[in-house]
Scaffold this active site. Structure first.
Site, short mmCIF file in Angstrom:
data_model
loop_
_atom_site.label_atom_id
_atom_site.label_comp_id
_atom_site.label_asym_id
_atom_site.label_seq_id
_atom_site.Cartn_x
_atom_site.Cartn_y
_atom_site.Cartn_z
N ARG A 1 67.66 37.53 72.39
CA ARG A 1 66.50 37.70 71.51
C ARG A 1 66.51 36.58 70.48
O ARG A 1 67.57 36.16 70.01
CB ARG A 1 66.55 39.05 70.79
CG ARG A 1 66.03 40.21 71.64
CD ARG A 1 64.54 40.10 71.95
NE ARG A 1 64.02 41.19 72.76
CZ ARG A 1 63.85 41.15 74.08
NH1 ARG A 1 64.19 40.08 74.78
NH2 ARG A 1 63.32 42.18 74.73
N HIS B 1 60.41 32.68 77.65
CA HIS B 1 60.79 34.09 77.86
C HIS B 1 60.66 34.47 79.35
O HIS B 1 60.01 35.46 79.68
CB HIS B 1 59.97 35.03 76.98
CG HIS B 1 60.63 36.37 76.76
ND1 HIS B 1 60.56 37.06 75.58
CD2 HIS B 1 61.40 37.13 77.58
CE1 HIS B 1 61.23 38.20 75.69
NE2 HIS B 1 61.76 38.26 76.92
P1 NAP Z 1 72.83 46.52 76.90
O1 NAP Z 1 73.29 46.97 78.25
O2 NAP Z 1 72.35 47.53 75.92
O3 NAP Z 1 74.03 45.67 76.27
C1 NAP Z 1 74.04 45.23 74.97
C2 NAP Z 1 75.41 44.63 74.68
O4 NAP Z 1 75.41 44.11 73.33
C3 NAP Z 1 76.54 45.65 74.77
O5 NAP Z 1 77.70 45.07 75.31
C4 NAP Z 1 76.77 46.01 73.30
O6 NAP Z 1 78.08 46.45 73.00
C5 NAP Z 1 76.52 44.66 72.65
N1 NAP Z 1 76.23 44.85 71.23
C6 NAP Z 1 75.20 45.52 70.66
N2 NAP Z 1 75.31 45.48 69.32
C7 NAP Z 1 76.42 44.78 69.05
C8 NAP Z 1 77.07 44.40 67.85
N3 NAP Z 1 76.59 44.76 66.65
N4 NAP Z 1 78.23 43.70 67.93
C9 NAP Z 1 78.73 43.35 69.13
N5 NAP Z 1 78.16 43.66 70.32
C10 NAP Z 1 77.02 44.37 70.27
O7 NAP Z 1 71.65 45.46 77.04
P2 NAP Z 1 71.32 44.53 78.31
O8 NAP Z 1 70.57 45.31 79.32
O9 NAP Z 1 72.54 43.81 78.70
O10 NAP Z 1 70.28 43.54 77.63
C11 NAP Z 1 70.66 42.69 76.55
C12 NAP Z 1 69.42 42.08 75.92
O11 NAP Z 1 68.87 41.08 76.78
C13 NAP Z 1 68.25 43.05 75.73
O12 NAP Z 1 68.42 43.83 74.57
C14 NAP Z 1 67.09 42.12 75.61
O13 NAP Z 1 66.93 41.78 74.24
C15 NAP Z 1 67.53 40.87 76.38
N6 NAP Z 1 66.70 40.60 77.57
C16 NAP Z 1 66.07 39.39 77.68
C17 NAP Z 1 65.32 39.11 78.80
C18 NAP Z 1 64.65 37.77 78.97
O14 NAP Z 1 63.88 37.58 79.90
N7 NAP Z 1 64.94 36.81 78.11
C19 NAP Z 1 65.20 40.05 79.82
C20 NAP Z 1 65.84 41.28 79.68
C21 NAP Z 1 66.59 41.55 78.55
P3 NAP Z 1 78.66 47.81 73.64
O15 NAP Z 1 78.92 47.45 75.10
O16 NAP Z 1 79.90 48.07 72.89
O17 NAP Z 1 77.58 48.84 73.48
#
Ligand code: NAP
Length: 313
Positions: A228, A276
């Site tokens: 993000r 994006h």
């Molecule tokens: P997810 O499964 O919810 O994983 C989020 C990760 O971030 C987890 O490992 C979490 O830790 C960690 N995290 C959250 N808060 C934290 C903090 N304060 N300190 C350290 N680590 C932290 O999400 P995801 O499905 O992998 O997706 C990640 C992000 O990718 C989405 O939120 C979205 O913003 C982005 N995204 C972008 C696109 C694009 O096209 N550019 C597409 C899809 C998604 P824990 O494992 O300990 O919970």
């Protein structure tokens, strides 16, 4: 059992693509009889398939809805909506995960193999000393070891990269050196010749890449941000790029999207802007996740991929 009423609340141009994909996926889980509509009496709706840019903001009239099922992985625009009192699930599917690991792997390989030097170096000079190291001698850190971060980190580790990752809670992932919590962040950054940021946008992650954390990266580090835009303090990154402390950045997400045409990122020689597109929600695979969650709802089973509203993701 009465047929569940499913409201598709996304931009109207998405309907033509989603309707057949959703009907097919619902059929596969035994829900051919479900009523799938783009308009309904709110009090009669059982499930809301939701895209935050659809315009629907007030969920309070949906008194019967068992769940809001988001088509997007990131939930920062929904998580604070107090009218969503029913369970809220986000999108996790094969297409998003595979798309992201392909994007991350490709852009890491671009930097690792110094592709830009060769593309720009078609000038008759034989630069035989420009040999990339093996992946095992290249350190990559992935911030965020969730669904997308872990898949990307493991894809890189399978190629042979020396991969570290960072998350909120402690993790153990094969082939990845895992750090967590505030103390772990600096360790993870010190490791990063190439840094990939795949954290969600929450109060705790906003501005995580700032002057201090950029300084913790090795000189010449490269950054890839498909997470993000809010994760990065833009002025700090631009300063670090201009000083040469950060050699290059590939940025897919921004605090304002579309990125305004006058933004300095567009003109910076060491920044690649992608619009994006790191990983899109694809109707076919996303519909399978949605249908499975509706099947679970109808069977009285817990929903998958529920958002932790306290944590914000
Ligand atoms: P997810 O499964 O919810 O994983 C989020 C990760 O971030 C987890 O490992 C979490 O830790 C960690 N995290 C959250 N808060 C934290 C903090 N304060 N300190 C350290 N680590 C932290 O999400 P995801 O499905 O992998 O997706 C990640 C992000 O990718 C989405 O939120 C979205 O913003 C982005 N995204 C972008 C696109 C694009 O096209 N550019 C597409 C899809 C998604 P824990 O494992 O300990 O919970």
């Amino acid at each position: 059992m009465p047929a569940p009423v499913i409201l598709f609340a996304a931009k109207s141009e998405k309907w033509a693509e989603y309707e057949p994909a959703l009907r097919k996926a619902l059929g596969k889980v035994g829900l051919d009889h479900a009523v799938l509509v783009t308009e309904a009496e709110p009090a009669e709706v059982d499930y809301i398939i939701y895209a935050p840019n659809s315009g629907l903001q007030d969920f309070s009239p949906f008194t019967r809805a068992k769940a809001v099922l988001s088509l997007w992985a990131g939930v920062e625009d929904i998580v604070g909506n107090e009218t969503i009192t029913m369970p809220l699930a986000r999108m996790v599917d094969y297409g998003l995960t595979q798309g992201m690991l392909e994007f991350v792997t490709g852009h890491v390989l671009r930097y690792h193999l110094m592709m830009d030097d060769f593309i720009a170096g078609q000038d008759g000079l034989w630069r035989a000393d420009l040999v990339p190291p093996l992946a095992r001698d290249r350190k990559v850190t992935v911030l965020g070891l969730g669904v997308l971060g872990a898949a990307s980190a493991q894809s890189l580790a399978r190629i042979g990269f020396d991969v570290a990752g960072w998350s909120r809670s402690a993790k153990s992932l094969e082939g990845i050196t895992c750090y967590h919590g505030e103390d772990g962040l600096l360790e993870a950054l010190r490791h990063a010749e190439i840094l990939v940021t795949l954290l969600p946008d929450t109060a705790a992650t906003r501005g995580v890449i700032n002057q201090t954390t950029l300084a913790a990266l090795p000189k010449g580090a490269k950054i890839i941000n498909p997470g993000r835009g809010s994760l990065i303090e833009d002025t700090a990154l631009l300063a670090a790029l201009d000083q040469g402390h950060i050699a290059a950045a590939t940025l897919d997400v921004f605090t304002v999207e579309p990125l305004p045409s006058t933004h300095p990122y567009w003109a910076h020689p060491n920044v690649t802007v992608t619009p994006h597109i790191a990983s899109a929600t694809r109707a076919e695979t996303a519909s399978e996740t949605i249908a499975e969650n509706i099947r679970r709802g109808e069977a009285g089973l817990p929903f998958l991929h529920l958002v932790d509203r306290q944590a914000g993701y």
